[in-house]
Design a protein around this motif. Structure first.
Motif, PDB file in Angstrom:
ATOM      1  N   ALA A 409     -18.152 -37.502  57.570  1.00 35.47           N
ATOM      2  CA  ALA A 409     -18.928 -36.321  57.945  1.00 35.47           C
ATOM      3  C   ALA A 409     -18.111 -35.050  57.720  1.00 35.47           C
ATOM      4  O   ALA A 409     -16.875 -35.088  57.709  1.00 35.47           O
ATOM      5  CB  ALA A 409     -19.349 -36.419  59.413  1.00 35.47           C
ATOM      6  N   PRO A 410     -18.784 -33.906  57.553  1.00 35.13           N
ATOM      7  CA  PRO A 410     -18.050 -32.637  57.406  1.00 35.13           C
ATOM      8  C   PRO A 410     -17.171 -32.310  58.604  1.00 35.13           C
ATOM      9  O   PRO A 410     -16.177 -31.599  58.464  1.00 35.13           O
ATOM     10  CB  PRO A 410     -19.174 -31.601  57.254  1.00 35.13           C
ATOM     11  CG  PRO A 410     -20.344 -32.360  56.759  1.00 35.13           C
ATOM     12  CD  PRO A 410     -20.229 -33.718  57.392  1.00 35.13           C
ATOM     13  N   HIS A 484      -8.155 -28.813  52.259  1.00 33.92           N
ATOM     14  CA  HIS A 484      -8.554 -29.289  53.588  1.00 33.92           C
ATOM     15  C   HIS A 484      -8.149 -30.746  53.793  1.00 33.92           C
ATOM     16  O   HIS A 484      -8.080 -31.531  52.850  1.00 33.92           O
ATOM     17  CB  HIS A 484     -10.065 -29.140  53.753  1.00 33.92           C
ATOM     18  CG  HIS A 484     -10.502 -29.029  55.182  1.00 33.92           C
ATOM     19  ND1 HIS A 484     -10.621 -30.121  56.006  1.00 33.92           N
ATOM     20  CD2 HIS A 484     -10.838 -27.939  55.936  1.00 33.92           C
ATOM     21  CE1 HIS A 484     -11.027 -29.733  57.204  1.00 33.92           C
ATOM     22  NE2 HIS A 484     -11.172 -28.416  57.189  1.00 33.92           N
ATOM     23  N   ASP A 485      -7.905 -31.113  55.052  1.00 35.77           N
ATOM     24  CA  ASP A 485      -7.565 -32.500  55.370  1.00 35.77           C
ATOM     25  C   ASP A 485      -8.748 -33.436  55.208  1.00 35.77           C
ATOM     26  O   ASP A 485      -8.570 -34.649  55.037  1.00 35.77           O
ATOM     27  CB  ASP A 485      -7.050 -32.602  56.813  1.00 35.77           C
ATOM     28  CG  ASP A 485      -5.655 -32.017  56.985  1.00 35.77           C
ATOM     29  OD1 ASP A 485      -4.962 -31.861  55.959  1.00 35.77           O
ATOM     30  OD2 ASP A 485      -5.292 -31.696  58.130  1.00 35.77           O
ATOM     31  N   ASN A 486      -9.963 -32.903  55.296  1.00 36.86           N
ATOM     32  CA  ASN A 486     -11.172 -33.713  55.215  1.00 36.86           C
ATOM     33  C   ASN A 486     -11.576 -33.874  53.758  1.00 36.86           C
ATOM     34  O   ASN A 486     -11.952 -32.913  53.085  1.00 36.86           O
ATOM     35  CB  ASN A 486     -12.291 -33.036  56.016  1.00 36.86           C
ATOM     36  CG  ASN A 486     -13.541 -33.893  56.123  1.00 36.86           C
ATOM     37  OD1 ASN A 486     -13.798 -34.759  55.290  1.00 36.86           O
ATOM     38  ND2 ASN A 486     -14.333 -33.649  57.153  1.00 36.86           N
ATOM     39  N   GLY A 487     -11.536 -35.111  53.254  1.00 35.58           N
ATOM     40  CA  GLY A 487     -11.869 -35.368  51.857  1.00 35.58           C
ATOM     41  C   GLY A 487     -13.312 -35.048  51.523  1.00 35.58           C
ATOM     42  O   GLY A 487     -13.630 -34.706  50.380  1.00 35.58           O
ATOM     43  N   GLN A 488     -14.224 -35.162  52.502  1.00 32.48           N
ATOM     44  CA  GLN A 488     -15.621 -34.830  52.229  1.00 32.48           C
ATOM     45  C   GLN A 488     -15.747 -33.349  51.900  1.00 32.48           C
ATOM     46  O   GLN A 488     -16.506 -32.962  50.990  1.00 32.48           O
ATOM     47  CB  GLN A 488     -16.500 -35.190  53.429  1.00 32.48           C
ATOM     48  CG  GLN A 488     -18.002 -35.151  53.159  1.00 32.48           C
ATOM     49  CD  GLN A 488     -18.624 -33.769  53.270  1.00 32.48           C
ATOM     50  OE1 GLN A 488     -18.114 -32.899  53.979  1.00 32.48           O
ATOM     51  NE2 GLN A 488     -19.725 -33.557  52.567  1.00 32.48           N
ATOM     52  N   LEU A 489     -15.014 -32.499  52.601  1.00 31.49           N
ATOM     53  CA  LEU A 489     -15.062 -31.066  52.321  1.00 31.49           C
ATOM     54  C   LEU A 489     -14.370 -30.738  51.004  1.00 31.49           C
ATOM     55  O   LEU A 489     -14.810 -29.842  50.275  1.00 31.49           O
ATOM     56  CB  LEU A 489     -14.425 -30.290  53.475  1.00 31.49           C
ATOM     57  CG  LEU A 489     -15.172 -30.362  54.809  1.00 31.49           C
ATOM     58  CD1 LEU A 489     -14.427 -29.603  55.897  1.00 31.49           C
ATOM     59  CD2 LEU A 489     -16.599 -29.831  54.678  1.00 31.49           C
ATOM     60  N   ARG A 490     -13.320 -31.470  50.665  1.00 30.70           N
ATOM     61  CA  ARG A 490     -12.702 -31.268  49.348  1.00 30.70           C
ATOM     62  C   ARG A 490     -13.687 -31.644  48.242  1.00 30.70           C
ATOM     63  O   ARG A 490     -13.811 -30.936  47.236  1.00 30.70           O
ATOM     64  CB  ARG A 490     -11.416 -32.102  49.224  1.00 30.70           C
ATOM     65  CG  ARG A 490     -10.299 -31.666  50.145  1.00 30.70           C
ATOM     66  CD  ARG A 490      -8.939 -32.193  49.672  1.00 30.70           C
ATOM     67  NE  ARG A 490      -8.903 -33.636  49.509  1.00 30.70           N
ATOM     68  CZ  ARG A 490      -8.635 -34.494  50.481  1.00 30.70           C
ATOM     69  NH1 ARG A 490      -8.392 -34.062  51.710  1.00 30.70           N
ATOM     70  NH2 ARG A 490      -8.584 -35.800  50.241  1.00 30.70           N
TER      71      ARG A 490
END
Length: 811
Positions: A409-410, A484-490
């Motif tokens: 999730a974001p 960003h640490d979140n791969g979904q946001l990358r």
């Protein structure tokens, strides 16, 4: 010539080349939000009216053996490992029987509902697979958009974007429309008037499963935007797709899993398949179809995790429950039987120890398994182990809990798509054992009108439900999310930037690629692929080649390997500077880098490329991954490779069985190839012919090695009037495509061949020269200059050519 991947040398990378580089003024950056510049879908959907929520019926079914539970009661049936909690994100009647979803650039959820699957409350559905198929083919599927407008983590509005769909199963939101996998088609649905509902469609791919097959478990699933900027799907006989300069292209993928697709921080793809919870490709994908005699069988669709034991919370109905070893004495499921759509966790909210872990749902067992993937990404192979003994990451005692899909999730949590139904096994495979169990427990009743999406979060860790809105950001702000640490946001940042191609951020992206350890490994990798995804009219091939050449020296093996793959257009063009730069990587410390280099060198048609292939192969002579990859890349050059191995590396049958087998395979491929007298051609024309012969290898799957065609797929080229006739008509077919039917040699040649305008004039000329001079054909060669002239004359033509149009224009 009906073929979607006419040239694998270009299909792998070169079909990304279009347009020319243009001068850029970075001092005049466009500071408007991207929603005003190119994210038209986000702008339109923001104005869509919300639907009334409605109510779901639970009371009518409260007396069933296994009744449907309201969402708040279903939460009480879950048992998670310590330190996690599960929350409701959305539920019926907003969604019903959801099977897949995507997250758009502003954090909205686009959910695919499949309520007609195994329709409930009817005994006939459980008895007759044919009757079931007819019932399922009613247009009840839909795409619903869910939005959290107050930032509390729960979706509070929903809008139906598209309805009247038949068994839709995959979705990808783009900047200007929504791709929906609805077998046998992938359709691009658009909202052209801004009212929030789809009002136009375009079929972009028509081989997305066989709609006549009663077993829809065998249909593809996925449409996941990979780090390589291609959309990938699972299951057999489905290609990856990509839009290039407004045109949809395909390339071979090689089967991976059965349903769903996920990727890790290095772009490696994963899926699952019924009894096997985690599968991946060890070897680079997309290279199997380059040689008519040699394929890749090793290192693809590899099962990297065991399939048992499982530890469900309660006994469940299992299709193969009558088999020894499938159930314990207490009737709980022992092993995977319906592994579905694994996801690789790439969010930061769980903590670093969870990043890269695989989570695979088991809908029949009402649980989710966590696996830890081990192995150095610089190596070729990897494996996974179960994270826990004697328990699962999540279990439920509610037998209607059917987790079928999961997504990072974001906000860093994990979304769980719950189809929430009693009947899960399809009638085409339903055993008497499960049929009787289903009826006994009333699971066929109240089967379909429910569905949930949950979120799993780590307790005690910060979480912000108010997700980023990329449409409101400037291009430079979006680039920041690549860190960003979140791969979904990358991933979201990469996809937005690739689709919009804002030229003012190119220097910033180039700086990230060259940043070394100042940027994380995966940030450098994703920035490199973001530039590869830019429109070539904005970021030219020469510039991309320069950036990729610099990335060859990166510290991380996966960055170097990606740079090699991105350089394939230059490799195919025989660029001496690029080939010289690649020489040191033939001895790279990473086996995966060497394997990728071997794969990419198969796109080369010059001696230095073949010499590097021989050097790498000699280092790994007994390794099946290297042997198979080398063979796929030397079509029409088998004798040359055999000679290099014998003369330069002292290969002979006396050295061992592995050497003898490979030399024999090369010799036989050369000996069995028909030879043609080319004495009537000039030297330049013979060169074109030889180039075309190699490039034709990727046409074989549609038109046959001998040009005889493939029934139901591609027309015969041998003896074809179109091939031997006016070269202008043939060139137009290749450049802009062909559709319709024509009486030819007593056959009806019908269907659609997409245009291949992205091929260079020389590539087109070489292919045309080869097919006009091969088999029983004996027509004049075609020069690159002729193709250039025809391209200029027809560049304004819209759509494909019909036979009548071609005859009228060439008579």
């Amino acid at each position: 010539m009906q073929h979607k991947n006419l040239l694998l040398t270009t299909v792998i990378s070169s079909l990304l080349i279009f347009g020319i580089s243009c001068e850029r003024d970075h001092n005049n950056a466009d500071e408007r939000p991207l929603g005003e510049r190119c994210l038209s879908l986000s702008a339109n959907m923001g104005q869509a009216p919300a639907a009334e929520p409605g109510e779901a019926d639970y009371e009518s079914y409260a007396d069933l053996e296994v009744p449907p539970l309201p969402p708040e009661e279903a939460l009480e049936t879950f048992n998670l490992v310590e330190g996690f909690r599960i929350e409701v994100v959305a539920h019926e009647p907003m969604i019903t029987s959801p099977v897949a979803m995507d997250i758009d650039s502003d954090g909205r959820l686009w959910v695919v509902d499949m309520p007609s699957y195994m329709p409930g409350d009817d005994m006939d559905v459980l008895q007759d697979a044919v009757a079931t198929m007819e019932r399922e083919r009613v247009p009840e599927g839909r795409v619903t958009v869910l939005e959290d407008t107050n930032g509390d983590g729960q979706m509070d509005t929903h809008r139906v974007f598209a309805d009247s769909l038949i068994l839709p199963r995959a979705i990808k939101v783009l900047h200007d429309g929504v791709l929906v996998g609805e077998p046998p088609n992938v359709r691009l649905l658009r909202d052209t008037d801004g009212d929030g509902k789809a009002d136009s469609e375009e079929i972009v791919y028509n081989s997305y499963g066989d709609a006549s097959d009663p077993n829809n478990h065998g249909f593809p699933g996925g449409l996941m935007w990979g780090m390589d900027n291609w959309l990938h799907s699972s299951n057999e006989n489905v290609e990856s797709i990509r839009r290039v300069s407004g045109h949809w292209q395909t390339r071979p993928f090689n089967r991976l899993g059965q349903y769903g697709m996920s990727q890790d921080n290095w772009g490696r793809l994963y899926s699952s398949s019924n009894s096997w919870p985690l599968q991946t490709h060890f070897v680079p994908h997309g290279y199997s179809d380059r040689h008519p005699e040699f394929d890749i069988s090793e290192g693809q669709n590899v099962r990297i995790a065991p399939n048992k034991p499982l530890w469900p919370a309660h006994p469940t109905g299992v299709n193969r429950g009558y088999r020894d070893g499938m159930l314990r004495d207490d009737s709980t499921l022992v092993q995977f039987t319906s592994a579905s759509s694994t996801t690789i966790y790439r969010g930061g909210q769980f903590g670093s120890e969870y990043v890269g872990n695989a989570f695979t749902p088991e809908p029949v067992g009402n649980l989710i398994k966590r696996m830890i993937i081990e192995g150095d990404p610089s190596q070729i192979e990897t494996e996974a182990r179960f994270a826990y003994q004697d328990r699962e990451f999540l279990t439920s005692t509610d037998e209607r809990f059917r987790p079928v899909n999961m997504y990072t999730a974001p906000d860093g949590g994990l979304y769980v798509v719950d189809m929430y139904r009693g009947v899960f096994e399809h009638a085409s495979h339903l055993t008497d054992y499960l049929r009787n169990y289903t009826i006994e427990h009333d699971l066929h009743k109240a089967n379909g009108p429910y569905g949930r999406i949950y979120r799993i979060v780590r307790e005690g860790q910060d979480i912000d439900y108010d997700t980023p809105h990329f449409s409101e950001m400037t291009a430079s702000e979006v680039v920041g999310y690549l860190r960003h640490d979140n791969g979904q946001l990358r991933d979201q940042a990469q996809q937005v930037l690739a689709q919009c191609s804002p030229q003012e951020v190119i220097p910033e992206l180039e700086e990230i690629v060259a940043a070394g350890q100042e940027a994380s490994d995966w940030t450098r990798l994703q920035a490199l692929w973001t530039l590869e995804g830019f429109d070539r009219s904005v970021y030219g091939q020469e510039e991309l080649t320069g950036t990729a050449l610099e990335a060859l020296g990166d510290d991380h093996a996966r960055v170097r390997a990606s740079a090699i793959r991105i350089l394939e257009p230059a490799i195919a063009a025989g660029d001496n500077n690029v080939l010289t730069s690649l020489e040191p990587l033939a001895g790279d410390s990473s086996p995966y880098v060497q394997l990728q280099l071997l794969a990419s060198l198969g796109e080369s048609n010059v001696d230095p490329g073949l010499e590097l292939i021989a050097r790498i192969l000699d280092q790994h002579s007994t390794n099946p991954y290297f042997r198979e990859m080398a063979l796929t890349g030397v079509y029409q050059r088998e004798a040359q490779l055999a000679g290099l191995l014998r003369d330069e590396y002292d290969w002979s049958s006396d050295r061992g069985e592995a050497y003898a087998q490979l030399l024999t395979a090369l010799d036989q491929a050369e000996e069995e190839r028909p030879q043609r007298n080319l004495s009537g051609l000039t030297e330049a024309q013979r060169t074109l012919y030889e180039e075309g012969r190699q490039k034709y290898s990727s046409c074989i799957s549609c038109h046959g090695q001998d040009g005889s065609g493939v029934s139901g797929v591609g027309a015969a080229l041998d003896g074809s009037e179109w091939v031997q006739g006016d070269p202008e008509a043939l060139a137009r077919i290749v450049l802009q495509g062909f559709s319709g039917g024509a009486e030819e040699r007593g056959e009806d040649i019908s269907g659609v061949m997409p245009g291949h305008h992205y091929l260079s004039d020389r590539d087109v000329a070489s292919i045309l020269t080869y097919i006009r001079q091969s088999w029983d054909n004996d027509a004049a060669p075609v020069s690159p200059e002729e193709v250039e002239r025809i391209r200029r004359q027809t560049e304004d033509h819209q759509g494909t050519w019909s036979p009548a149009e071609l005859r009228e224009r060439t008579d």
